[in-house]
Scaffold this motif. Structure first.
Motif, PDB file in Angstrom:
ATOM      1  N   ALA A   4     -39.836 108.087 -19.540  1.00 31.38           N
ATOM      2  CA  ALA A   4     -39.100 107.627 -18.358  1.00 31.38           C
ATOM      3  C   ALA A   4     -37.619 107.516 -18.666  1.00 31.38           C
ATOM      4  N   ALA A   5     -37.308 107.011 -19.868  1.00 32.59           N
ATOM      5  CA  ALA A   5     -35.905 106.886 -20.275  1.00 32.59           C
ATOM      6  C   ALA A   5     -35.256 108.252 -20.391  1.00 32.59           C
ATOM      7  N   ALA A   6     -36.020 109.177 -20.944  1.00 26.60           N
ATOM      8  CA  ALA A   6     -35.486 110.545 -21.080  1.00 26.60           C
ATOM      9  C   ALA A   6     -35.246 111.180 -19.718  1.00 26.60           C
ATOM     10  N   ALA A   7     -36.159 110.926 -18.772  1.00 30.29           N
ATOM     11  CA  ALA A   7     -36.005 111.478 -17.422  1.00 30.29           C
ATOM     12  C   ALA A   7     -34.780 110.905 -16.739  1.00 30.29           C
ATOM     13  N   ARG A   8     -34.568 109.575 -16.938  1.00 34.57           N
ATOM     14  CA  ARG A   8     -33.385 108.953 -16.320  1.00 34.57           C
ATOM     15  C   ARG A   8     -32.104 109.509 -16.932  1.00 34.57           C
ATOM     16  N   ALA A   9     -32.126 109.711 -18.249  1.00 35.33           N
ATOM     17  CA  ALA A   9     -30.955 110.271 -18.929  1.00 35.33           C
ATOM     18  C   ALA A   9     -30.660 111.688 -18.432  1.00 35.33           C
ATOM     19  N   ALA A  10     -31.731 112.471 -18.251  1.00 36.34           N
ATOM     20  CA  ALA A  10     -31.557 113.840 -17.750  1.00 36.34           C
ATOM     21  C   ALA A  10     -31.014 113.843 -16.327  1.00 36.34           C
ATOM     22  N   ALA A  11     -31.496 112.888 -15.511  1.00 34.87           N
ATOM     23  CA  ALA A  11     -31.023 112.792 -14.126  1.00 34.87           C
ATOM     24  C   ALA A  11     -29.557 112.425 -14.088  1.00 34.87           C
ATOM     25  N   ARG A  12     -29.157 111.477 -14.976  1.00 41.58           N
ATOM     26  CA  ARG A  12     -27.733 111.080 -15.021  1.00 41.58           C
ATOM     27  C   ARG A  12     -26.869 112.265 -15.453  1.00 41.58           C
ATOM     28  N   LYS A  13     -27.335 113.020 -16.411  1.00 40.57           N
ATOM     29  CA  LYS A  13     -26.590 114.189 -16.890  1.00 40.57           C
ATOM     30  C   LYS A  13     -26.429 115.221 -15.780  1.00 40.57           C
ATOM     31  N   GLU A  14     -27.533 115.419 -15.032  1.00 43.94           N
ATOM     32  CA  GLU A  14     -27.472 116.380 -13.930  1.00 43.94           C
ATOM     33  C   GLU A  14     -26.496 115.939 -12.847  1.00 43.94           C
ATOM     34  N   ARG A  15     -26.492 114.619 -12.554  1.00 49.06           N
ATOM     35  CA  ARG A  15     -25.563 114.102 -11.540  1.00 49.06           C
ATOM     36  C   ARG A  15     -24.115 114.282 -11.985  1.00 49.06           C
ATOM     37  N   ARG A  16     -23.867 113.998 -13.294  1.00 50.34           N
ATOM     38  CA  ARG A  16     -22.499 114.180 -13.810  1.00 50.34           C
ATOM     39  C   ARG A  16     -22.086 115.643 -13.718  1.00 50.34           C
ATOM     40  N   TYR A  17     -23.021 116.532 -14.026  1.00 48.24           N
ATOM     41  CA  TYR A  17     -22.738 117.970 -13.960  1.00 48.24           C
ATOM     42  C   TYR A  17     -22.391 118.392 -12.533  1.00 48.24           C
ATOM     43  N   LYS A  18     -23.215 117.944 -11.583  1.00 48.70           N
ATOM     44  CA  LYS A  18     -22.973 118.300 -10.180  1.00 48.70           C
ATOM     45  C   LYS A  18     -21.664 117.716  -9.681  1.00 48.70           C
ATOM     46  N   THR A  19     -21.387 116.457 -10.078  1.00 42.82           N
ATOM     47  CA  THR A  19     -20.137 115.814  -9.649  1.00 42.82           C
ATOM     48  C   THR A  19     -18.927 116.576 -10.165  1.00 42.82           C
ATOM     49  N   LYS A  20     -18.985 116.942 -11.464  1.00 41.70           N
ATOM     50  CA  LYS A  20     -17.868 117.657 -12.083  1.00 41.70           C
ATOM     51  C   LYS A  20     -17.639 119.008 -11.415  1.00 41.70           C
ATOM     52  N   HIS A  21     -18.722 119.756 -11.230  1.00 41.15           N
ATOM     53  CA  HIS A  21     -18.559 121.105 -10.667  1.00 41.15           C
ATOM     54  C   HIS A  21     -18.220 121.071  -9.178  1.00 41.15           C
ATOM     55  N   THR A  22     -18.679 120.051  -8.465  1.00 40.12           N
ATOM     56  CA  THR A  22     -18.290 119.895  -7.065  1.00 40.12           C
ATOM     57  C   THR A  22     -16.807 119.609  -6.957  1.00 40.12           C
ATOM     58  N   ALA A  23     -16.318 118.746  -7.873  1.00 35.49           N
ATOM     59  CA  ALA A  23     -14.884 118.429  -7.896  1.00 35.49           C
ATOM     60  C   ALA A  23     -14.062 119.654  -8.245  1.00 35.49           C
ATOM     61  N   ASP A  24     -14.548 120.441  -9.237  1.00 31.53           N
ATOM     62  CA  ASP A  24     -13.822 121.658  -9.627  1.00 31.53           C
ATOM     63  C   ASP A  24     -13.774 122.649  -8.469  1.00 31.53           C
ATOM     64  N   ALA A  25     -14.928 122.788  -7.789  1.00 39.07           N
ATOM     65  CA  ALA A  25     -14.980 123.718  -6.646  1.00 39.07           C
ATOM     66  C   ALA A  25     -14.047 123.258  -5.534  1.00 39.07           C
ATOM     67  N   GLY A  26     -14.050 121.936  -5.298  1.00 35.88           N
ATOM     68  CA  GLY A  26     -13.153 121.401  -4.274  1.00 35.88           C
ATOM     69  C   GLY A  26     -11.700 121.622  -4.623  1.00 35.88           C
ATOM     70  N   GLY A  27     -11.379 121.467  -5.914  1.00 35.03           N
ATOM     71  CA  GLY A  27     -10.001 121.693  -6.356  1.00 35.03           C
ATOM     72  C   GLY A  27      -9.571 123.135  -6.186  1.00 35.03           C
ATOM     73  N   GLU A  28     -10.480 124.065  -6.543  1.00 37.09           N
ATOM     74  CA  GLU A  28     -10.185 125.486  -6.388  1.00 37.09           C
ATOM     75  C   GLU A  28     -10.013 125.846  -4.915  1.00 37.09           C
ATOM     76  N   LYS A  29     -10.869 125.255  -4.064  1.00 38.07           N
ATOM     77  CA  LYS A  29     -10.775 125.527  -2.628  1.00 38.07           C
ATOM     78  C   LYS A  29      -9.455 125.025  -2.069  1.00 38.07           C
ATOM     79  N   ASN A  30      -9.052 123.810  -2.486  1.00 46.09           N
ATOM     80  CA  ASN A  30      -7.781 123.263  -2.015  1.00 46.09           C
ATOM     81  C   ASN A  30      -6.610 124.098  -2.505  1.00 46.09           C
TER      82      ASN A  30
END
Length: 267
Positions: A4-30
Motif C-alpha cells: 500500500a505504501a509503495a502504491a501511494r508512493a507511485a501515485a505521488r510520483k505520477e501526480r508530480r510527473y503530470k503536474t510538471k509536464h502539464t506546467a511545461d506544456a502550458g508554458g510552451e503554449k503561452n
C-alpha cells in the motif's frame, strides 16, 4: 502494508510527473501564443505603414494634379488632424468649393473637429457609406483616417473614375449603394483579369498575392506596348526576381504612362 505504501508512493510520483509536464506544456503554449501575437502585430504594423504611404501618395498626387501645391502631406494622420487639408481634398474631389466657412488655422480641438465635420458632411453627399467621427480624425486614429481615404479612392478614383469600365449612368447608380470598398476591389481585379487574360502565367486571385512577383505589372506594360519590355524572355523566361520585375514595371509605368508610383518594390 508495504504494498500500500509503495502504491501511494507511485501515485505521488505520477501526480508530480503530470503536474510538471502539464506546467511545461502550458508554458510552451503561452510562449507560442506570445510569439504568434507578436508576429501578428508586426505584420499588422507593416501593412499599416504600406497603406499610409500609399494613401498619402494618392492624396499628394491628387492635389498636385489639381495644382493645389499648398497641400502636401508628410504624414497622413498628422495631415488630416486639423481638417484643413481634408477640406481642400474634398473641394478637389467634388470639383466645387466647400461652401461653408471653416477655420484656416485652427488651434483648438473643437475647431479642428468642426473642420473635419464640414469635409465629412460634404463627402457623405457622394459617399453615403462614410461613417467617421471627427474627434477620431483629430486624435490621429490610424484606422479612421486609413478607412476614410480608401473610401475616397474607391468612390472617386475607381468606381467613378475613368478607364476602369462601367462609367455610364447605370453603373454609377449601381455603385452608389452597398459595399463601396468591396465593389471597388472587385472592379479593379476584374479589369486586370480582363486585360491580362492571354498571359497564362499571371494569376490574379486577389490584391495581396496577384501582384507581388511583378509579372502582372510587366505583363500589363507589354500588353499596352510590346516594345516596352521583353516580357516573355526577359521577365518570364529568365525568371526575373520579383523586386527587379516590380522596379521595372514601376519605372515603365512612370516613364511611358505618366503613372507615378505610390509604392516601392520593397513595399
Amino acid at each position: 502494508a508495504s504494498d500500500a505504501a509503495a502504491a501511494r508512493a507511485a501515485a505521488r510520483k505520477e501526480r508530480r510527473y503530470k503536474t510538471k509536464h502539464t506546467a511545461d506544456a502550458g508554458g510552451e503554449k503561452n510562449k507560442f501564443t506570445t510569439i504568434r501575437s507578436k508576429m501578428f502585430k508586426e505584420a499588422q504594423a507593416a501593412r499599416e505603414r504600406i497603406h499610409e504611404k500609399t494613401f498619402r501618395g494618392w492624396v499628394n498626387k491628387t492635389m498636385a494634379r489639381a495644382e493645389r501645391g499648398d497641400v502636401r502631406l508628410d504624414d497622413l494622420f498628422d495631415g488630416y488632424h486639423d481638417g484643413v487639408a481634408l477640406v481642400a481634398l474634398t473641394e478637389v474631389l467634388t470639383g466645387e468649393p466647400i461652401g461653408v466657412k471653416y477655420k484656416a488655422a485652427p488651434k483648438m480641438d473643437v475647431h479642428k473637429q468642426e473642420n473635419v465635420a464640414i469635409a465629412v458632411a460634404r463627402l457623405k453627399r457622394d459617399v453615403a457609406s462614410i461613417d467617421v467621427e471627427p474627434r477620431d480624425v483629430v486624435a490621429r486614429e490610424h484606422k479612421t483616417s486609413l478607412g476614410l481615404t480608401w473610401q475616397l479612392i474607391a468612390h472617386y478614383q475607381i468606381l467613378h473614375g475613368q478607364g476602369w469600365g462601367g462609367d455610364d449612368d447605370a453603373a454609377k447608380k449601381k455603385a452608389a449603394g452597398g459595399n463601396v470598398m468591396r465593389k471597388a476591389r472587385e472592379k479593379v481585379l476584374a479589369w486586370w483579369r480582363d486585360m491580362l487574360a492571354e498571359y497564362a502565367e499571371v494569376d490574379i486571385v486577389d490584391v495581396e498575392s496577384g501582384f507581388s512577383d511583378g509579372r502582372a505589372l510587366c505583363a500589363l506594360m507589354h500588353k499596352l506596348d510590346p516594345a516596352l519590355v521583353d516580357y516573355h524572355d526577359a521577365v518570364v523566361g529568365a525568371a526575373m526576381a520579383p523586386r527587379d520585375a516590380l522596379a521595372l514595371g514601376f519605372r515603365l509605368a512612370e516613364e511611358h504612362l505618366g503613372v507615378w508610383p505610390l509604392l516601392d518594390a520593397d513595399d
